[in-house]
Enzyme design. Structure first.
Site, mmCIF file in Angstrom:
data_model
loop_
_atom_site.group_PDB
_atom_site.id
_atom_site.type_symbol
_atom_site.label_atom_id
_atom_site.label_comp_id
_atom_site.label_asym_id
_atom_site.label_seq_id
_atom_site.Cartn_x
_atom_site.Cartn_y
_atom_site.Cartn_z
ATOM 1 C CB CYS A 168 1.286 -5.189 12.932
ATOM 2 S SG CYS A 168 2.436 -3.862 13.585
ATOM 3 C CG HIS A 228 2.314 -7.417 28.331
ATOM 4 N ND1 HIS A 228 1.288 -6.916 28.654
ATOM 5 C CD2 HIS A 228 2.605 -8.301 29.442
ATOM 6 C CE1 HIS A 228 0.986 -7.422 29.908
ATOM 7 N NE2 HIS A 228 1.817 -8.181 30.371
ATOM 8 C CB CYS A 276 -1.283 0.653 18.944
ATOM 9 S SG CYS A 276 -0.939 0.669 17.459
ATOM 10 C CB CYS A 297 -5.007 -3.660 30.775
ATOM 11 S SG CYS A 297 -4.295 -5.025 29.788
ATOM 12 C CB CYS A 301 -4.331 -5.528 23.856
ATOM 13 S SG CYS A 301 -2.819 -5.248 23.793
ATOM 14 C CB CYS A 338 -0.936 0.004 1.230
ATOM 15 S SG CYS A 338 0.070 0.213 2.783
ATOM 16 C CB CYS A 372 6.818 0.570 4.203
ATOM 17 S SG CYS A 372 6.096 -0.742 5.168
ATOM 18 C CB CYS A 401 5.550 -0.321 19.424
ATOM 19 S SG CYS A 401 5.619 -1.057 17.795
ATOM 20 C CB CYS A 459 -0.704 -4.280 20.835
ATOM 21 S SG CYS A 459 0.798 -5.145 19.830
ATOM 22 C CB CYS A 465 2.116 -1.725 27.502
ATOM 23 S SG CYS A 465 0.654 -0.991 27.312
ATOM 24 C CB CYS A 482 3.064 -7.065 3.060
ATOM 25 S SG CYS A 482 1.440 -6.465 3.573
ATOM 26 C CB CYS A 488 1.979 -3.528 9.538
ATOM 27 S SG CYS A 488 0.539 -2.942 8.183
HETATM 28 FE FE1 SF4 Z 1 -0.100 -5.500 27.749
HETATM 29 FE FE2 SF4 Z 1 -2.054 -4.840 26.104
HETATM 30 FE FE3 SF4 Z 1 -2.844 -4.452 28.501
HETATM 31 FE FE4 SF4 Z 1 -0.842 -3.034 27.429
HETATM 32 S S1 SF4 Z 1 -2.854 -2.797 27.217
HETATM 33 S S2 SF4 Z 1 -0.547 -3.959 29.588
HETATM 34 S S3 SF4 Z 1 0.125 -4.286 26.164
HETATM 35 S S4 SF4 Z 1 -2.321 -6.601 27.547
#
Ligand code: SF4
Length: 331
Positions: A301, A237, A291, A264, A270, A73, A76, A279, A298, A240, A168, A199
């Site tokens: 990807c 995770h 994200c 969460c 997620c 697409c 990137c 990320c 999440c 996060c 991809c 992605c």
């Molecule tokens: Fe883990 Fe997702 Fe919860 Fe963040 S939102 S703590 S990545 S399960």
């Protein structure tokens, strides 16, 4: 020990001090760029930054880069261009000879294709591939009447290094489940490929990997899926911003309840625990967000099973069966 690639060498002499400006880039921005490369390289920042500054000012070698686009697409390419301010991409583009890029190059038609053929005939280039390869039928993706698979095979033959950008090109991504049956570059070529599999590709992952290859003459250290460990060695995770809520068993059940805003998102599908990518450390768009920080679970990807194994994306999932799928494994 990783093999040395056949690239024009960048002579890197010693330098005690880093100047205030490096090729027009302020010292602070240059050091940030070096931090990305040092992460991919695994070297200490200070001596690497000094050596790279000196090399960029003095070395005339310009390694060739050929960038192909298959079933994609162009996201990137857009993501890579998102680093233009501050001009970290500029310093990279000044150091390479970008011989072919369908979206960015001025040439079109036979002129463009001749530029690619000339570059790959010489060999020793870095081949960047965006988008997957159709395996159901070559006619799903042709460029100038040439099947993309043929373009890839002939462009890879004499390449010194191959970098797949995005989900991809790495593992087939969304196109795996389409009638075209898109597949990743490594699966088609059967040779080592650096997979930058988010992605879209994170621009710092690409800049860091390219400068590592060009500066060090080796591929960065890769995990079992061909991803640089420096960028894909942690899960979303792990770092996060919603992790404190997860640790307290606070899971978002109602999108409309302001009190649950920071809870969460595992209850909403997620996949952060199974997604190997930095990320949540690096963030996106110059550190603006990522994200889970902005309220979307999440999608993993970065994983080989994306998208098929992880859909439907916003449904709560069974952690046990999910962990047994194609995604989520790491060496
Ligand atoms: Fe883990 Fe997702 Fe919860 Fe963040 S939102 S703590 S990545 S399960």
């Amino acid at each position: 020990m990783r093999a040395k690639l056949e690239l024009p060498s960048m002579e890197i002499p010693d330098l005690q001090d880093i100047p205030e400006q490096v090729q027009g880039m302020p010292r602070r921005d240059f050091l940030r760029l070096c931090g990305i490369v040092a992460a991919a390289t695994g070297v200490a920042l200070n001596p690497f930054a000094a050596r790279l500054a000196r090399a960029l000012e003095t070395n005339p070698a310009k390694p060739k880069v050929v960038w192909l686009e298959g079933l994609d697409c162009a996201g990137c390419t857009v993501s890579f261009g998102g680093l233009l301010d501050p001009p970290t991409v500029g310093i990279l583009l000044d150091r390479i000879s970008l011989r072919y890029h369908e979206t960015l190059m001025f040439g079109t038609g036979k002129v463009a294709e001749k530029a690619r053929m000339d570059a790959i005939a010489e060999g020793g280039h870095v081949l960047v591939v965006e988008g997957s390869v159709p395996t159901a039928d070559d006619r799903f993706c042709t460029v100038g009447g040439v099947p993309f698979k043929k373009m890839l095979l002939e462009s890879a033959e004499k390449a010194a290094a191959i970098v797949a950008v995005g989900a991809c090109a790495s593992f087939g991504g969304i196109t795996r489940a389409t009638p075209a049956r898109g597949r990743g570059v490594a699966e088609i070529l059967g040779r080592p490929v650096v997979n930058l599999s988010t992605c879209p590709v994170h621009p710092e992952h690409l800049v860091g990997t390219l400068l590592h290859i060009l500066g060090q003459g080796t591929l960065p250290e890769l995990d079992a899926h061909g991803r640089p460990k420096a960028f894909f060695g942690v899960t979303v995770h792990d770092h996060c911003p919603r992790r404190p809520a997860f640790d307290k068993n606070l899971f978002l059940m109602d999108w409309n309840d302001p009190a649950q805003r920071d809870y969460c998102l595992m209850s909403k599908g997620c996949k952060g625990p199974w997604a190997w990518s930095d990320c949540a450390v690096r963030y996106w768009n110059h550190g603006a967000s990522m994200c889970t920080a902005c309220g979307a679970g999440c999608q993993a990807c970065s994983e080989p099973g994306f998208y098929e194994d992880h859909s439907p994306l916003f449904f709560p999932h069974d952690p046990v069966s999910h962990a047994g799928g194609r995604g989520g494994h790491h060496d």
